[in-house]
Design a protein around this motif. Structure first.
Motif, PDB file in Angstrom:
ATOM      1  N   GLY A  39       0.784  -1.222   0.000  1.00 15.67           N
ATOM      2  CA  GLY A  39       0.000   0.000   0.000  1.00 15.67           C
ATOM      3  C   GLY A  39       0.816   1.272   0.000  1.00 15.67           C
ATOM      4  O   GLY A  39       0.245   2.369  -0.112  1.00 15.67           O
ATOM      5  N   PHE A  40       2.135   1.156   0.131  1.00 14.52           N
ATOM      6  CA  PHE A  40       2.996   2.344   0.177  1.00 14.52           C
ATOM      7  C   PHE A  40       3.665   2.595  -1.170  1.00 14.52           C
ATOM      8  O   PHE A  40       3.834   1.674  -1.978  1.00 14.52           O
ATOM      9  CB  PHE A  40       4.077   2.171   1.255  1.00 14.52           C
ATOM     10  N   ASN A  41       4.079   3.835  -1.386  1.00 11.96           N
ATOM     11  CA  ASN A  41       4.705   4.164  -2.670  1.00 11.96           C
ATOM     12  C   ASN A  41       6.109   3.575  -2.797  1.00 11.96           C
ATOM     13  O   ASN A  41       6.710   3.641  -3.872  1.00 11.96           O
ATOM     14  CB  ASN A  41       4.743   5.676  -2.897  1.00 11.96           C
ATOM     15  N   THR A  42       6.617   2.986  -1.723  1.00  7.23           N
ATOM     16  CA  THR A  42       7.900   2.288  -1.793  1.00  7.23           C
ATOM     17  C   THR A  42       7.784   0.902  -2.420  1.00  7.23           C
ATOM     18  O   THR A  42       8.806   0.276  -2.729  1.00  7.23           O
ATOM     19  CB  THR A  42       8.500   2.142  -0.379  1.00  7.23           C
ATOM     20  N   TRP A  43       6.563   0.397  -2.608  1.00  7.02           N
ATOM     21  CA  TRP A  43       6.388  -0.997  -3.000  1.00  7.02           C
ATOM     22  C   TRP A  43       7.011  -1.353  -4.346  1.00  7.02           C
ATOM     23  O   TRP A  43       7.677  -2.396  -4.438  1.00  7.02           O
ATOM     24  CB  TRP A  43       4.907  -1.376  -2.978  1.00  7.02           C
ATOM     25  N   PRO A  44       6.846  -0.574  -5.405  1.00  4.60           N
ATOM     26  CA  PRO A  44       7.500  -0.960  -6.662  1.00  4.60           C
ATOM     27  C   PRO A  44       9.012  -1.112  -6.509  1.00  4.60           C
ATOM     28  O   PRO A  44       9.605  -2.054  -7.055  1.00  4.60           O
ATOM     29  CB  PRO A  44       7.133   0.179  -7.612  1.00  4.60           C
ATOM     30  N   LEU A  45       9.638  -0.206  -5.773  1.00  5.19           N
ATOM     31  CA  LEU A  45      11.068  -0.311  -5.519  1.00  5.19           C
ATOM     32  C   LEU A  45      11.381  -1.546  -4.685  1.00  5.19           C
ATOM     33  O   LEU A  45      12.287  -2.330  -5.018  1.00  5.19           O
ATOM     34  CB  LEU A  45      11.558   0.951  -4.800  1.00  5.19           C
ATOM     35  N   VAL A  46      10.645  -1.738  -3.591  1.00  2.00           N
ATOM     36  CA  VAL A  46      10.890  -2.879  -2.705  1.00  2.00           C
ATOM     37  C   VAL A  46      10.698  -4.194  -3.437  1.00  2.00           C
ATOM     38  O   VAL A  46      11.488  -5.135  -3.283  1.00  2.00           O
ATOM     39  CB  VAL A  46       9.959  -2.797  -1.473  1.00  2.00           C
ATOM     40  N   ARG A  47       9.654  -4.285  -4.235  1.00  2.00           N
ATOM     41  CA  ARG A  47       9.392  -5.512  -4.977  1.00  2.00           C
ATOM     42  C   ARG A  47      10.577  -5.855  -5.881  1.00  2.00           C
ATOM     43  O   ARG A  47      10.993  -7.015  -5.957  1.00  2.00           O
ATOM     44  CB  ARG A  47       8.113  -5.359  -5.796  1.00  2.00           C
ATOM     45  N   ILE A 184      12.898  11.899  -2.758  1.00  2.00           N
ATOM     46  CA  ILE A 184      12.204  12.620  -1.690  1.00  2.00           C
ATOM     47  C   ILE A 184      11.194  11.656  -1.075  1.00  2.00           C
ATOM     48  O   ILE A 184      10.534  10.887  -1.777  1.00  2.00           O
ATOM     49  CB  ILE A 184      11.520  13.876  -2.246  1.00  2.00           C
ATOM     50  N   TYR A 185      11.063  11.713   0.245  1.00  2.00           N
ATOM     51  CA  TYR A 185      10.308  10.681   0.952  1.00  2.00           C
ATOM     52  C   TYR A 185       9.581  11.297   2.137  1.00  2.00           C
ATOM     53  O   TYR A 185       9.907  12.393   2.594  1.00  2.00           O
ATOM     54  CB  TYR A 185      11.288   9.606   1.429  1.00  2.00           C
ATOM     55  N   LEU A 227       7.423   7.355  -6.093  1.00  2.00           N
ATOM     56  CA  LEU A 227       8.781   7.793  -5.817  1.00  2.00           C
ATOM     57  C   LEU A 227       9.464   8.229  -7.107  1.00  2.00           C
ATOM     58  O   LEU A 227       9.420   7.519  -8.116  1.00  2.00           O
ATOM     59  CB  LEU A 227       9.587   6.660  -5.178  1.00  2.00           C
ATOM     60  N   ALA A 228      10.094   9.391  -7.055  1.00  2.00           N
ATOM     61  CA  ALA A 228      10.851   9.890  -8.201  1.00  2.00           C
ATOM     62  C   ALA A 228      12.328   9.645  -7.935  1.00  2.00           C
ATOM     63  O   ALA A 228      13.056  10.523  -7.454  1.00  2.00           O
ATOM     64  CB  ALA A 228      10.569  11.372  -8.425  1.00  2.00           C
ATOM     65  N   LEU A 229      12.775   8.437  -8.201  1.00  2.00           N
ATOM     66  CA  LEU A 229      14.155   8.048  -7.917  1.00  2.00           C
ATOM     67  C   LEU A 229      15.115   8.676  -8.918  1.00  2.00           C
ATOM     68  O   LEU A 229      14.819   8.753 -10.110  1.00  2.00           O
ATOM     69  CB  LEU A 229      14.290   6.534  -7.942  1.00  2.00           C
ATOM     70  N   VAL A 230      16.257   9.120  -8.412  1.00  2.00           N
ATOM     71  CA  VAL A 230      17.321   9.656  -9.252  1.00  2.00           C
ATOM     72  C   VAL A 230      18.613   8.934  -8.907  1.00  2.00           C
ATOM     73  O   VAL A 230      18.756   8.366  -7.808  1.00  2.00           O
ATOM     74  CB  VAL A 230      17.501  11.181  -9.057  1.00  2.00           C
ATOM     75  N   ASN A 231      19.547   8.937  -9.810  1.00  2.00           N
ATOM     76  CA  ASN A 231      20.863   8.387  -9.512  1.00  2.00           C
ATOM     77  C   ASN A 231      21.593   9.310  -8.542  1.00  2.00           C
ATOM     78  O   ASN A 231      21.544  10.539  -8.669  1.00  2.00           O
ATOM     79  CB  ASN A 231      21.684   8.231 -10.788  1.00  2.00           C
ATOM     80  N   GLY A 232      22.269   8.727  -7.557  1.00  2.00           N
ATOM     81  CA  GLY A 232      22.969   9.535  -6.570  1.00  2.00           C
ATOM     82  C   GLY A 232      21.998  10.210  -5.625  1.00  2.00           C
ATOM     83  O   GLY A 232      20.883   9.725  -5.383  1.00  2.00           O
TER      84      GLY A 232
END
Length: 253
Positions: A39-47, A184-185, A227-232
């Protein structure tokens, strides 16, 4: 109007802080339900990080774990949280993030969200996270930024510090953790009046506050932006909290 305080609270010893945190979170989680990590926006990354991780550890998740619960390992100080994690199929142990009860290089993925800022000796926590991660494993963590953004909320939830971004990166590197990506989190309200209202209800009307928490948290989680992930490291000006995707180096430099 802001809730900014002049500086972080005066340092206290680890035992006192641990007792205070356990009291706060036993009370908080005692009236809450276990949240589904999906249910959290971290899920795609965590998966993506955990789909091939046969052994995974999350430290101090409370009832808001980001890693899948069933079959995962967890360490927490809160008795209600541990009971709920076990009931959902997790292998949950009571313990300290600064002394994890596992051998070196035990895990393929490690997670510690909203934890390093709570411990007096954050270097000990980072050292333990790195120690139990196998070489090449991902270590996912978050941390609040900018000491001059300290608020009454930081005091209320038991934070010991906020980090200057460069100092945080230096700490990670010193413990063999290489930052790969960041974003950003956080779900802390930006409105100071809303923070104060929530803190007042948690202090004076905990049962009512927890009923509200239980009903609204899933809605708040679903309303999070992806989540808008960026390198670094993400640009940190005006950013309250960051999520950091690190990798355990194969060898210490």
């Amino acid at each position: 109007m802001t809730t900014t305080a002049a500086s972080p609270q005066a340092p206290i010893d680890e035992q006192t802080l641990r007792a205070r945190n356990r009291h706060f979170y036993d009370g908080l989680w005692g009236g809450a339900r276990l949240c589904d990590p999906a249910g959290f926006n971290t899920w795609p990354l965590v998966r993506a990080l955990t789909e091939r991780a046969t052994r995974r550890l999350e430290v101090a998740p409370g009832l808001r774990p980001r890693f899948p619960v069933d079959g995962g390992h967890f360490v927490d100080i809160s008795t209600p949280a541990l009971a709920a994690l076990r009931a959902a199929g997790g292998q949950a142990l009571q313990g300290s993030a600064a002394a994890l009860p596992f051998p070196d290089a035990s895990f393929d993925a490690v997670c510690a969200m909203d934890i390093v800022e709570h411990l007096v000796d954050d270097d000990a926590v980072l050292a333990e996270l790195a120690r139990v991660a196998r070489p090449g494993a991902h270590v996912l963590l978050s941390a609040p930024l900018h000491p001059d953004s300290w608020t009454a909320f930081d005091d209320f939830v038991g934070h010991c510090r906020r980090y200057e971004p460069d100092a945080l990166l230096a700490k990670l590197a010193a413990h063999g953790l290489t930052l790969e990506r960041s974003a950003i989190y956080g779900m802390q309200p930006k409105a100071s009046w809303l923070l104060k209202l929530g803190m007042w209800f948690l202090t004076h009307h905990r049962a009512l506050a927890m009923r509200w928490y239980n009903r609204t948290l899933p809605l708040l989680a679903r309303a999070q932006k992806p989540l808008a992930l960026v390198n670094g490291m993400v640009p940190t000006a005006g950013v309250d909290e960051v999520l950091l995707v690190c990798r355990k180096r194969a060898t210490q430099e």
